[in-house]
Design a protein around this motif. Structure first.
Motif, mmCIF file in Angstrom:
data_model
loop_
_atom_site.group_PDB
_atom_site.id
_atom_site.type_symbol
_atom_site.label_atom_id
_atom_site.label_comp_id
_atom_site.label_asym_id
_atom_site.label_seq_id
_atom_site.Cartn_x
_atom_site.Cartn_y
_atom_site.Cartn_z
ATOM 1 N N ILE A 94 0.865 -1.177 0.000
ATOM 2 C CA ILE A 94 0.000 0.000 0.000
ATOM 3 C C ILE A 94 0.902 1.227 0.000
ATOM 4 O O ILE A 94 1.759 1.363 0.877
ATOM 5 C CB ILE A 94 -0.937 0.039 1.219
ATOM 6 C CG1 ILE A 94 -1.900 -1.155 1.217
ATOM 7 C CG2 ILE A 94 -1.726 1.348 1.249
ATOM 8 C CD1 ILE A 94 -2.821 -1.199 2.427
ATOM 9 N N ALA A 95 0.730 2.096 -0.973
ATOM 10 C CA ALA A 95 1.528 3.327 -1.078
ATOM 11 C C ALA A 95 3.023 3.015 -1.069
ATOM 12 O O ALA A 95 3.815 3.699 -0.409
ATOM 13 C CB ALA A 95 1.156 4.295 0.040
ATOM 14 N N ASP A 96 3.406 1.949 -1.753
ATOM 15 C CA ASP A 96 4.800 1.512 -1.876
ATOM 16 C C ASP A 96 5.385 0.982 -0.576
ATOM 17 O O ASP A 96 6.603 0.826 -0.455
ATOM 18 C CB ASP A 96 5.697 2.653 -2.398
ATOM 19 C CG ASP A 96 5.345 3.065 -3.820
ATOM 20 O OD1 ASP A 96 4.966 2.174 -4.619
ATOM 21 O OD2 ASP A 96 5.442 4.263 -4.132
ATOM 22 N N ARG A 112 -2.861 7.680 4.738
ATOM 23 C CA ARG A 112 -3.465 8.572 3.747
ATOM 24 C C ARG A 112 -4.143 7.784 2.630
ATOM 25 O O ARG A 112 -5.244 8.128 2.182
ATOM 26 C CB ARG A 112 -2.387 9.495 3.180
ATOM 27 C CG ARG A 112 -2.920 10.588 2.258
ATOM 28 C CD ARG A 112 -1.796 11.558 1.913
ATOM 29 N NE ARG A 112 -0.623 10.825 1.455
ATOM 30 C CZ ARG A 112 0.632 11.209 1.698
ATOM 31 N NH1 ARG A 112 0.868 12.300 2.398
ATOM 32 N NH2 ARG A 112 1.642 10.495 1.224
ATOM 33 N N GLU A 113 -3.497 6.696 2.214
ATOM 34 C CA GLU A 113 -4.064 5.885 1.129
ATOM 35 C C GLU A 113 -5.370 5.216 1.552
ATOM 36 O O GLU A 113 -6.345 5.219 0.787
ATOM 37 C CB GLU A 113 -3.047 4.832 0.700
ATOM 38 C CG GLU A 113 -3.459 4.020 -0.519
ATOM 39 C CD GLU A 113 -3.539 4.851 -1.783
ATOM 40 O OE1 GLU A 113 -4.318 4.471 -2.688
ATOM 41 O OE2 GLU A 113 -2.857 5.900 -1.878
ATOM 42 N N ALA A 171 1.911 7.486 4.852
ATOM 43 C CA ALA A 171 1.540 7.196 3.463
ATOM 44 C C ALA A 171 0.455 6.119 3.402
ATOM 45 O O ALA A 171 -0.502 6.225 2.627
ATOM 46 C CB ALA A 171 2.771 6.763 2.669
ATOM 47 N N VAL A 172 0.603 5.087 4.234
ATOM 48 C CA VAL A 172 -0.413 4.031 4.272
ATOM 49 C C VAL A 172 -1.728 4.582 4.802
ATOM 50 O O VAL A 172 -2.804 4.311 4.248
ATOM 51 C CB VAL A 172 0.071 2.834 5.116
ATOM 52 C CG1 VAL A 172 -1.052 1.802 5.266
ATOM 53 C CG2 VAL A 172 1.303 2.192 4.483
ATOM 54 N N ARG A 200 -8.300 7.545 1.772
ATOM 55 C CA ARG A 200 -8.853 7.947 0.474
ATOM 56 C C ARG A 200 -10.037 7.078 0.080
ATOM 57 O O ARG A 200 -10.889 7.492 -0.704
ATOM 58 C CB ARG A 200 -7.769 7.849 -0.600
ATOM 59 C CG ARG A 200 -6.802 9.011 -0.608
ATOM 60 C CD ARG A 200 -5.738 8.848 -1.662
ATOM 61 N NE ARG A 200 -4.803 9.958 -1.626
ATOM 62 C CZ ARG A 200 -3.579 9.916 -2.130
ATOM 63 N NH1 ARG A 200 -3.160 8.814 -2.719
ATOM 64 N NH2 ARG A 200 -2.785 10.958 -2.054
ATOM 65 N N ASP A 201 -10.091 5.875 0.621
ATOM 66 C CA ASP A 201 -11.206 4.976 0.332
ATOM 67 C C ASP A 201 -12.432 5.309 1.171
ATOM 68 O O ASP A 201 -13.453 4.629 1.079
ATOM 69 C CB ASP A 201 -10.787 3.522 0.593
ATOM 70 C CG ASP A 201 -9.671 3.069 -0.344
ATOM 71 O OD1 ASP A 201 -9.571 3.629 -1.443
ATOM 72 O OD2 ASP A 201 -8.917 2.161 0.040
#
Length: 305
Positions: free
Chosen positions: A63-65, A138-139, A135-136, A142-143
Motif C-alpha cells: 500500500i503506497a509503496d 493517507r491511502e 503514506a499508508v 482515500r477509500d
C-alpha cells in the motif's frame, strides 16, 4: 539506578516471561551489531508465536509503496480498518514479529487489520518510518474508511505521531488511537525514566540508544508527540502503560494532556507488567487482562462493541 535497587514485578507469570526473554534476547543486546539484534529479536518473537484464529485470511501486499500484511477474520462485525504499527525501537521488528498479536486483535474486534512494515533505522533515519506509516494511512483514508491507529512501544510513537500529522493536514477518518507502552519523547532524566532506569526488558539507556540511532528531532511533535503545542482535536485515545517500564510516564503524561484539551481518553497502568508484556498474554494473568482491555478498546473505537 542500579539493577539491584530498581523495582521488579512479583507476578509469577511475568517473571517466567522475563526468563524466556533473557534466554533469547540478552539484556545488553544493544551492544551487539544491528544484524545480531535482529536475529535475536526474530527468534524471540518466533518463540511466542501462536496459531492463527480459525478461518482467518492473511495476505501480504503493498500500500503506497509500503509492504503490509492484512488480517481478515472469519466474521466481520465492523467496516472500520485497524492500522497497526509494530514496536522494536525503530530498529528491530517487522510484520512477522507481531503476527499473532495482530491476528488476535483483528479476531477480537471482528475487523480487518493492516500491519505496516515500515523502514527501520539505522539504514533509514527519521522521518522514513513516520513517512511510511502516514503514506499508508493517507491511502486507506482515500477509500473513505474509518481507521483506528494501534501501536506498541516505537509503534505507539508512530501511531501518536501520525495522528498529530493527520490533524495538522486536515485529514479526517481516524476514530481512535490505541497506544500500548508508547515512547512519546519524555526527558530521560526524571519520573519513570529515573525510577525504572534499569527495569527488566527495557532500560533508560536502551531508550537513549534507540533515539540516537533514529536521529529524530526532539522538538518535532510528529517524532516526539509530547512536544505537541495543542492536543485539542486529536482522536480519542486508549493508552496502556506498564508500571515497571521507563516509558511509563510518557503515556501517563500524554493521557493527561489529551484529557486537559478535552479529548476523550482512557488510561490504564498495568501494575505488574514490564515493557513488551503483549507477548506474555498467554502466560501471565496480568498480561491477559491487559490484552483484553486493549482488544476491548479497539473494538469500542471500531464500533464493534
Amino acid at each position: 539506578m542500579s539493577s539491584t535497587t530498581c523495582p521488579r514485578p512479583s507476578e509469577e507469570g511475568i517473571l517466567q516471561f522475563l526468563d524466556v526473554c533473557d534466554s533469547f534476547y540478552p539484556a545488553d543486546a544493544v551492544n551487539a551489531s544491528i544484524e545480531q539484534q535482529r536475529q535475536w529479536y526474530d527468534a524471540l518473537c518466533a518463540r511466542f508465536d501462536r496459531s492463527l484464529p480459525e478461518r482467518m485470511v492473511v495476505e501480504d501486499s503493498i500500500i503506497a509503496d509500503v509492504p503490509v500484511r492484512s488480517y481478515r477474520p472469519a466474521t466481520l462485525r465492523s467496516s472500520t480498518l485497524l492500522l497497526y504499527f509494530h514496536g522494536g525501537g525503530f530498529v528491530v521488528g517487522s510484520r512477522q514479529s507481531h503476527h499473532a498479536i495482530c491476528a488476535e486483535i483483528a479476531d477480537h474486534a471482528g475487523a480487518e487489520l493492516v500491519s505496516v512494515d515500515y523502514r527501520l533505522a539505522p539504514e533509514h533515519l527519521w522521518p522514513a518510518q513516520a513517512d511510511d506509516c502516514f503514506a499508508v494511512l493517507r491511502e486507506v483514508l482515500r477509500d473513505g474508511r474509518r481507521v483506528v491507529l494501534i501501536g506498541d512501544s516505537a509503534g505507539g510513537n508512530l501511531a501518536a505521531g501520525v495522528a498529530v500529522q493527520a490533524k495538522n493536514d486536515g485529514l479526517n477518518g481516524i476514530v481512535g488511537q490505541v497506544l500500548i507502552y508508547p515512547s512519546l519523547g519524555g526527558d530521560l532524566i526524571s519520573g519513570s525514566y529515573e525510577e525504572m532506569a534499569d527495569a527488566p526488558g527495557l532500560t533508560t539507556s536502551d531508550v537513549a540508544y534507540y533515539r540516537q540511532l533514529l536521529g529524530a528531532p526532539e522538538d518535532n511533535p510528529i517524532a516526539m508527540p509530547l512536544a505537541t503545542e495543542s492536543f485539542a482535536g486529536l482522536p480519542p485515545a486508549f493508552i496502556s502503560v506498564a508500571h515497571f517500564d521507563p516509558l511509563r510516564d510518557d503515556g501517563r503524561i500524554y493521557a493527561g494532556r489529551l484529557a486537559a484539551a478535552g479529548v476523550e481518553v482512557w488510561f490504564r497502568e498495568e501494575p505488574q507488567m514490564v515493557h513488551a508484556w503483549l507477548r506474555a498474554r498467554h502466560m501471565s494473568e496480568g498480561a491477559r487482562i491487559g490484552f483484553r482491555a486493549v482488544c476491548d478498546a479497539v473494538s469500542y473505537f471500531a464500533g464493534a462493541l
